[in-house]
Design a protein around this motif. Sequence first.
Motif, PDB file in Angstrom:
ATOM      1  N   HIS A 123       0.845  -1.197   0.000  1.00  0.00           N
ATOM      2  CA  HIS A 123       0.000   0.000   0.000  1.00  0.00           C
ATOM      3  C   HIS A 123       0.884   1.252   0.000  1.00  0.00           C
ATOM      4  O   HIS A 123       0.723   2.156  -0.826  1.00  0.00           O
ATOM      5  CB  HIS A 123      -0.894  -0.049   1.237  1.00  0.00           C
ATOM      6  CG  HIS A 123      -1.902   1.047   1.339  1.00  0.00           C
ATOM      7  ND1 HIS A 123      -3.168   0.829   1.833  1.00  0.00           N
ATOM      8  CD2 HIS A 123      -1.837   2.376   1.060  1.00  0.00           C
ATOM      9  CE1 HIS A 123      -3.838   1.967   1.830  1.00  0.00           C
ATOM     10  NE2 HIS A 123      -3.051   2.921   1.371  1.00  0.00           N
ATOM     11  N   GLN A 167      -5.509   9.781  -3.296  1.00  0.00           N
ATOM     12  CA  GLN A 167      -4.500   8.942  -2.639  1.00  0.00           C
ATOM     13  C   GLN A 167      -4.469   9.200  -1.174  1.00  0.00           C
ATOM     14  O   GLN A 167      -4.688  10.214  -0.667  1.00  0.00           O
ATOM     15  CB  GLN A 167      -3.124   9.210  -3.214  1.00  0.00           C
ATOM     16  CG  GLN A 167      -3.017   8.816  -4.663  1.00  0.00           C
ATOM     17  CD  GLN A 167      -1.602   9.029  -5.172  1.00  0.00           C
ATOM     18  OE1 GLN A 167      -0.657   9.181  -4.438  1.00  0.00           O
ATOM     19  NE2 GLN A 167      -1.463   9.036  -6.460  1.00  0.00           N
ATOM     20  N   LEU A 169       1.534   4.198  -2.966  1.00  0.00           N
ATOM     21  CA  LEU A 169       1.391   5.636  -2.698  1.00  0.00           C
ATOM     22  C   LEU A 169       2.654   6.396  -3.080  1.00  0.00           C
ATOM     23  O   LEU A 169       2.596   7.429  -3.747  1.00  0.00           O
ATOM     24  CB  LEU A 169       1.101   5.875  -1.218  1.00  0.00           C
ATOM     25  CG  LEU A 169      -0.300   5.600  -0.717  1.00  0.00           C
ATOM     26  CD1 LEU A 169      -0.339   5.686   0.802  1.00  0.00           C
ATOM     27  CD2 LEU A 169      -1.288   6.582  -1.331  1.00  0.00           C
ATOM     28  N   SER A 216       2.670   9.124  -6.182  1.00  0.00           N
ATOM     29  CA  SER A 216       2.610  10.506  -5.736  1.00  0.00           C
ATOM     30  C   SER A 216       3.595  11.375  -6.527  1.00  0.00           C
ATOM     31  O   SER A 216       4.715  10.955  -6.820  1.00  0.00           O
ATOM     32  CB  SER A 216       2.940  10.587  -4.251  1.00  0.00           C
ATOM     33  OG  SER A 216       2.931  11.937  -3.829  1.00  0.00           O
ATOM     34  N   THR A 234      -2.026   7.792   7.205  1.00  0.00           N
ATOM     35  CA  THR A 234      -3.426   8.186   7.041  1.00  0.00           C
ATOM     36  C   THR A 234      -4.109   7.308   5.996  1.00  0.00           C
ATOM     37  O   THR A 234      -5.230   6.832   6.205  1.00  0.00           O
ATOM     38  CB  THR A 234      -3.528   9.671   6.637  1.00  0.00           C
ATOM     39  OG1 THR A 234      -2.979  10.461   7.697  1.00  0.00           O
ATOM     40  CG2 THR A 234      -4.968  10.090   6.372  1.00  0.00           C
ATOM     41  N   SER A 235      -3.435   7.049   4.893  1.00  0.00           N
ATOM     42  CA  SER A 235      -4.021   6.212   3.841  1.00  0.00           C
ATOM     43  C   SER A 235      -4.115   4.747   4.256  1.00  0.00           C
ATOM     44  O   SER A 235      -5.124   4.088   4.007  1.00  0.00           O
ATOM     45  CB  SER A 235      -3.198   6.337   2.554  1.00  0.00           C
ATOM     46  OG  SER A 235      -3.759   5.519   1.541  1.00  0.00           O
ATOM     47  N   GLN A 264       1.470  10.996   6.094  1.00  0.00           N
ATOM     48  CA  GLN A 264       0.565  10.896   4.948  1.00  0.00           C
ATOM     49  C   GLN A 264       0.277   9.436   4.607  1.00  0.00           C
ATOM     50  O   GLN A 264      -0.863   9.064   4.335  1.00  0.00           O
ATOM     51  CB  GLN A 264       1.175  11.605   3.734  1.00  0.00           C
ATOM     52  CG  GLN A 264       1.317  13.100   3.910  1.00  0.00           C
ATOM     53  CD  GLN A 264       2.226  13.707   2.861  1.00  0.00           C
ATOM     54  OE1 GLN A 264       3.306  13.187   2.562  1.00  0.00           O
ATOM     55  NE2 GLN A 264       1.787  14.820   2.282  1.00  0.00           N
TER      56      GLN A 264
END
Length: 148
Positions: free
Chosen positions: A11, A148, A15, A19, A30-31, A27
Amino acid sequence: MKDTKFSSAIHALILISESETAMNSDQIATSVGTNASYIRKLMTRLRKAGIIEAHPGISGFQLVKKPEQISLFDIYKAVMETEGLHLFDLHQNPNDACIVGHNIKPVLGDMFRNVEMDVEKQMAAMSLADCITNMRHYVKEHNEGGEQ
């Protein structure tokens, strides 16, 4: 308790790869839906394995290699801190006086290792790029344009 380091690492790497700017642990956390300290531990393992890098004075992580060059098995080995895949455990104290108890460990051990080696080969043939492609297809098919 299930171990989610592997899926969390994939995951995070998706990201980071997708990005436009370097993503930091807050960050990513959080995702992923976890805390930043857990992500920092994963990032340390991925950095030691040569999959990501962090630059002093710059907040965030970047891939060292292209997603096509990072196999799922590379990621697994990095975050699980092991050379091989380990899916199955054998019970510890079978009764040696029993014919089954006496022979179960070598029999199952060989069978389990063969299965694990097959899975390792499959994981080595799949890359982070495959995950990214599958993610894009899934989002497109399901009209999920979330950020995202």
